[in-house]
Scaffold this motif. Structure first.
Motif, PDB file in Angstrom:
ATOM      1  N   ILE A   1       0.858  -1.181   0.000  1.00  0.00           N
ATOM      2  CA  ILE A   1       0.000   0.000   0.000  1.00  0.00           C
ATOM      3  C   ILE A   1       0.896   1.232   0.000  1.00  0.00           C
ATOM      4  CG2 ILE A   1      -0.195   0.270   2.516  1.00  0.00           C
ATOM      5  CD1 ILE A   1      -3.226   0.756   2.035  1.00  0.00           C
ATOM      6  N   ASP A   2       0.399   2.325  -0.579  1.00  0.00           N
ATOM      7  CA  ASP A   2       1.172   3.559  -0.609  1.00  0.00           C
ATOM      8  C   ASP A   2       0.331   4.711  -0.062  1.00  0.00           C
ATOM      9  OD1 ASP A   2      -0.640   4.137  -2.666  1.00  0.00           O
ATOM     10  OD2 ASP A   2       0.812   3.778  -4.257  1.00  0.00           O
ATOM     11  N   GLU A   3       0.917   5.890  -0.030  1.00  0.00           N
ATOM     12  CA  GLU A   3       0.226   7.056   0.533  1.00  0.00           C
ATOM     13  C   GLU A   3      -1.038   7.393  -0.253  1.00  0.00           C
ATOM     14  OE1 GLU A   3       2.926  10.294   0.834  1.00  0.00           O
ATOM     15  OE2 GLU A   3       4.169   9.346   2.380  1.00  0.00           O
ATOM     16  N   GLU A   4      -0.996   7.237  -1.578  1.00  0.00           N
ATOM     17  CA  GLU A   4      -2.167   7.530  -2.401  1.00  0.00           C
ATOM     18  C   GLU A   4      -3.330   6.595  -2.072  1.00  0.00           C
ATOM     19  OE1 GLU A   4      -3.443   7.736  -7.145  1.00  0.00           O
ATOM     20  OE2 GLU A   4      -1.334   7.522  -6.564  1.00  0.00           O
ATOM     21  N   ALA A   5      -3.015   5.304  -1.851  1.00  0.00           N
ATOM     22  CA  ALA A   5      -4.067   4.347  -1.504  1.00  0.00           C
ATOM     23  C   ALA A   5      -4.661   4.652  -0.133  1.00  0.00           C
ATOM     24  CB  ALA A   5      -3.503   2.935  -1.538  1.00  0.00           C
ATOM     25  N   LEU A   6      -3.833   5.077   0.808  1.00  0.00           N
ATOM     26  CA  LEU A   6      -4.340   5.454   2.125  1.00  0.00           C
ATOM     27  C   LEU A   6      -5.244   6.670   2.020  1.00  0.00           C
ATOM     28  CD1 LEU A   6      -1.090   4.994   4.265  1.00  0.00           C
ATOM     29  CD2 LEU A   6      -3.128   3.550   4.317  1.00  0.00           C
ATOM     30  N   GLN A   7      -4.827   7.630   1.219  1.00  0.00           N
ATOM     31  CA  GLN A   7      -5.634   8.840   1.006  1.00  0.00           C
ATOM     32  C   GLN A   7      -6.980   8.476   0.382  1.00  0.00           C
ATOM     33  OE1 GLN A   7      -4.318  12.039   1.690  1.00  0.00           O
ATOM     34  NE2 GLN A   7      -6.300  12.993   1.263  1.00  0.00           N
ATOM     35  N   GLN A   8      -6.980   7.584  -0.592  1.00  0.00           N
ATOM     36  CA  GLN A   8      -8.218   7.172  -1.253  1.00  0.00           C
ATOM     37  C   GLN A   8      -9.133   6.430  -0.284  1.00  0.00           C
ATOM     38  OE1 GLN A   8      -7.554   4.813  -4.743  1.00  0.00           O
ATOM     39  NE2 GLN A   8      -9.730   4.435  -5.114  1.00  0.00           N
ATOM     40  N   THR A   9      -8.557   5.626   0.582  1.00  0.00           N
ATOM     41  CA  THR A   9      -9.369   4.896   1.553  1.00  0.00           C
ATOM     42  C   THR A   9     -10.096   5.851   2.486  1.00  0.00           C
ATOM     43  OG1 THR A   9      -7.828   3.028   1.510  1.00  0.00           O
ATOM     44  CG2 THR A   9      -9.292   3.175   3.400  1.00  0.00           C
ATOM     45  N   VAL A  10      -9.436   6.941   2.863  1.00  0.00           N
ATOM     46  CA  VAL A  10     -10.057   7.924   3.748  1.00  0.00           C
ATOM     47  C   VAL A  10     -11.118   8.735   3.008  1.00  0.00           C
ATOM     48  CG1 VAL A  10      -9.646   9.992   5.139  1.00  0.00           C
ATOM     49  CG2 VAL A  10      -8.045   8.069   5.248  1.00  0.00           C
ATOM     50  N   GLU A  11     -10.785   9.203   1.809  1.00  0.00           N
ATOM     51  CA  GLU A  11     -11.675  10.115   1.091  1.00  0.00           C
ATOM     52  C   GLU A  11     -12.823   9.404   0.388  1.00  0.00           C
ATOM     53  OE1 GLU A  11      -9.205  12.340  -1.537  1.00  0.00           O
ATOM     54  OE2 GLU A  11      -8.246  13.501   0.078  1.00  0.00           O
ATOM     55  N   ASP A  12     -12.565   8.235  -0.190  1.00  0.00           N
ATOM     56  CA  ASP A  12     -13.590   7.566  -0.995  1.00  0.00           C
ATOM     57  C   ASP A  12     -14.295   6.430  -0.268  1.00  0.00           C
ATOM     58  OD1 ASP A  12     -12.737   9.275  -2.965  1.00  0.00           O
ATOM     59  OD2 ASP A  12     -11.519   7.776  -4.007  1.00  0.00           O
ATOM     60  N   ASP A  13     -13.589   5.774   0.658  1.00  0.00           N
ATOM     61  CA  ASP A  13     -14.170   4.602   1.318  1.00  0.00           C
ATOM     62  C   ASP A  13     -14.626   4.873   2.749  1.00  0.00           C
ATOM     63  OD1 ASP A  13     -13.643   3.134  -0.994  1.00  0.00           O
ATOM     64  OD2 ASP A  13     -11.627   2.610  -0.308  1.00  0.00           O
ATOM     65  N   GLY A  14     -14.417   6.088   3.207  1.00  0.00           N
ATOM     66  CA  GLY A  14     -14.877   6.421   4.554  1.00  0.00           C
ATOM     67  C   GLY A  14     -13.980   5.933   5.664  1.00  0.00           C
ATOM     68  N   GLY A  15     -12.738   5.659   5.361  1.00  0.00           N
ATOM     69  CA  GLY A  15     -11.808   5.203   6.389  1.00  0.00           C
ATOM     70  C   GLY A  15     -11.459   6.322   7.349  1.00  0.00           C
ATOM     71  N   PRO A  16     -11.000   5.997   8.542  1.00  0.00           N
ATOM     72  CA  PRO A  16     -10.645   7.023   9.531  1.00  0.00           C
ATOM     73  C   PRO A  16      -9.431   7.839   9.089  1.00  0.00           C
ATOM     74  CG  PRO A  16      -9.929   4.868  10.284  1.00  0.00           C
ATOM     75  CD  PRO A  16     -10.751   4.626   9.052  1.00  0.00           C
ATOM     76  N   SER A  17      -9.426   9.109   9.466  1.00  0.00           N
ATOM     77  CA  SER A  17      -8.324   9.985   9.078  1.00  0.00           C
ATOM     78  C   SER A  17      -6.993   9.538   9.680  1.00  0.00           C
ATOM     79  CB  SER A  17      -8.622  11.427   9.503  1.00  0.00           C
ATOM     80  OG  SER A  17      -8.813  11.498  10.912  1.00  0.00           O
ATOM     81  N   SER A  18      -7.048   8.715  10.719  1.00  0.00           N
ATOM     82  CA  SER A  18      -5.813   8.229  11.345  1.00  0.00           C
ATOM     83  C   SER A  18      -4.982   7.384  10.382  1.00  0.00           C
ATOM     84  CB  SER A  18      -6.141   7.416  12.606  1.00  0.00           C
ATOM     85  OG  SER A  18      -6.967   6.299  12.280  1.00  0.00           O
ATOM     86  N   LEU A  19      -5.607   6.857   9.316  1.00  0.00           N
ATOM     87  CA  LEU A  19      -4.861   6.069   8.328  1.00  0.00           C
ATOM     88  C   LEU A  19      -3.792   6.912   7.646  1.00  0.00           C
ATOM     89  CD1 LEU A  19      -7.694   3.980   6.594  1.00  0.00           C
ATOM     90  CD2 LEU A  19      -6.086   3.224   8.363  1.00  0.00           C
ATOM     91  N   LEU A  20      -4.010   8.220   7.572  1.00  0.00           N
ATOM     92  CA  LEU A  20      -3.056   9.094   6.902  1.00  0.00           C
ATOM     93  C   LEU A  20      -1.756   9.226   7.690  1.00  0.00           C
ATOM     94  CD1 LEU A  20      -5.495  11.927   5.744  1.00  0.00           C
ATOM     95  CD2 LEU A  20      -4.704   9.933   4.460  1.00  0.00           C
ATOM     96  N   GLN A  21      -1.786   8.805   8.956  1.00  0.00           N
ATOM     97  CA  GLN A  21      -0.591   8.887   9.786  1.00  0.00           C
ATOM     98  C   GLN A  21       0.270   7.635   9.684  1.00  0.00           C
ATOM     99  OE1 GLN A  21      -0.134  11.857  11.222  1.00  0.00           O
ATOM    100  NE2 GLN A  21      -2.124  12.419  10.337  1.00  0.00           N
ATOM    101  N   LEU A  22      -0.236   6.614   8.986  1.00  0.00           N
ATOM    102  CA  LEU A  22       0.507   5.357   8.890  1.00  0.00           C
ATOM    103  C   LEU A  22       1.694   5.486   7.939  1.00  0.00           C
ATOM    104  CD1 LEU A  22      -2.363   2.690   8.665  1.00  0.00           C
ATOM    105  CD2 LEU A  22      -1.182   3.554  10.693  1.00  0.00           C
ATOM    106  N   ASP A  23       2.742   4.748   8.228  1.00  0.00           N
ATOM    107  CA  ASP A  23       3.892   4.624   7.339  1.00  0.00           C
ATOM    108  C   ASP A  23       3.597   3.492   6.357  1.00  0.00           C
ATOM    109  OD1 ASP A  23       6.276   4.289   6.043  1.00  0.00           O
ATOM    110  OD2 ASP A  23       7.462   3.854   7.851  1.00  0.00           O
ATOM    111  N   PRO A  24       3.445   3.788   5.056  1.00  0.00           N
ATOM    112  CA  PRO A  24       3.129   2.727   4.087  1.00  0.00           C
ATOM    113  C   PRO A  24       4.130   1.576   4.093  1.00  0.00           C
ATOM    114  CG  PRO A  24       2.885   4.892   3.081  1.00  0.00           C
ATOM    115  CD  PRO A  24       3.534   5.107   4.419  1.00  0.00           C
ATOM    116  N   GLU A  25       5.379   1.858   4.482  1.00  0.00           N
ATOM    117  CA  GLU A  25       6.385   0.801   4.542  1.00  0.00           C
ATOM    118  C   GLU A  25       6.125  -0.172   5.685  1.00  0.00           C
ATOM    119  OE1 GLU A  25       9.018   0.143   2.554  1.00  0.00           O
ATOM    120  OE2 GLU A  25       8.344   1.689   1.174  1.00  0.00           O
ATOM    121  N   ARG A  26       5.307   0.253   6.649  1.00  0.00           N
ATOM    122  CA  ARG A  26       5.005  -0.575   7.818  1.00  0.00           C
ATOM    123  C   ARG A  26       3.518  -0.921   7.877  1.00  0.00           C
ATOM    124  NH1 ARG A  26       9.377  -0.934   7.025  1.00  0.00           N
ATOM    125  NH2 ARG A  26      11.213  -0.358   8.249  1.00  0.00           N
ATOM    126  N   ALA A  27       2.888  -0.966   6.718  1.00  0.00           N
ATOM    127  CA  ALA A  27       1.468  -1.305   6.640  1.00  0.00           C
ATOM    128  C   ALA A  27       1.234  -2.146   5.400  1.00  0.00           C
ATOM    129  CB  ALA A  27       0.613  -0.040   6.591  1.00  0.00           C
TER     130      ALA A  27
END
Length: 264
Positions: free
Chosen positions: A135-161
């Motif tokens: 997963i990358d930063e763009e996918a995390l951003q899309q999950t929050v904006e389009d799928d209703g995921g929590p904003s806390s996902l934007l704080q994750l390190d994609p290398e550790r997720a």
């Protein structure tokens, strides 16, 4: 002059043939030693790097040796892959090719264990067709904006997720599930902790609290791949090509007869 050139070419060809033949014999000896050391069913693949081999063999010092093995069984895990690079290896050729005990001194080793999705699935009861995706930063951003995921996902390190997907039974129905989880190393084991769980497509109804809690517990797991090859201490974890990869290094180790623990 022409005959001299031809003679030299023949000698060079013979030298190369002898060099590769000697390397093959030494690699076979190291392979048998690694099989015993790592506890494998089959001999691993071994490659002694550097040319010419004979100059290394004379000194008994090898700059690097690559070792790879697959389908390794550790407890419930059945398909582990292992790769290691041994650097600055001290092993006299007479000892390698002899019939007695083998001892290899290694200044540094770097190893990786690959845990495929099929092995992770064995540790998660009730989940079928488990998938592991990067997963990358763009996918995390899309999950929050389009799928209703929590904003806390934007704080994750994609290398550790990573993103996990599969099929589960919820409230008596078989449904697709996907989740974003963090990956951590805890005492040499892989800790998978879900941060967001979603069923079906974007129009799927929200999960009841009970179902959400059940899935949270289901996917909160630890994967113990056993010891890394050659007692390497795990230091890094990431999702790569549908698998979890655990890597690490070690220094100053002795393999074979009189083996001693490595230092991390």
């Amino acid at each position: 002059m022409r005959r001299l050139i031809i003679a030299l070419l023949v000698l060079v060809g013979l030298f190369v043939a002898v060099d590769f033949g000697s390397a093959a014999l030494a690699e076979s000896a190291v392979s048998r030693q690694m099989r015993e050391q790592i506890g494998l069913v089959d001999d691993p693949s071994v490659r002694i790097n550097g040319f010419p081999f004979l100059t290394q063999a004379v000194s008994g010092r090898y700059s690097s040796v690559d070792v790879t093995a697959s389908r390794i069984h550790v407890g419930p895990l059945q398909e582990l892959g292992v790769s290691a690079q041994l650097r600055n290896v001290n092993a006299p050729l007479s000892m390698l090719l002899g019939s007695g005990p083998k001892t290899l001194s290694v200044q540094e080793a770097e190893g990786t264990v690959s845990v495929p999705a099929t092995d992770v699935q064995r540790l998660v009861q009730g989940v079928q067709d488990l998938r592991i995706e990067t997963i990358d930063e763009e996918a995390l951003q899309q999950t929050v904006e389009d799928d209703g995921g929590p904003s806390s996902l934007l704080q994750l390190d994609p290398e550790r997720a990573a993103r996990f997907g599969g099929t589960v039974t919820v409230l008596g129905q078989e449904v697709d599930v996907w989740l974003i989880a963090t990956l951590q190393l805890v005492n040499g084991q892989v800790q998978i902790e879900p941060r967001y769980i979603h069923l079906g497509g974007n129009d799927a109804p929200a999960l009841p609290a009970v179902a959400q809690s059940t899935l949270q517990q289901l996917f909160t797991i630890r994967v113990n791949p056993g010891a890394l090859p050659l007692a390497v201490t795990p230091t890094d974890l990431k999702a790569v090509n549908g698998a979890l990869e655990i890597s690490g290094t070690a220094q100053n180790m002795t393999l074979g007869a009189g083996a001693t623990p490595a230092t991390g």
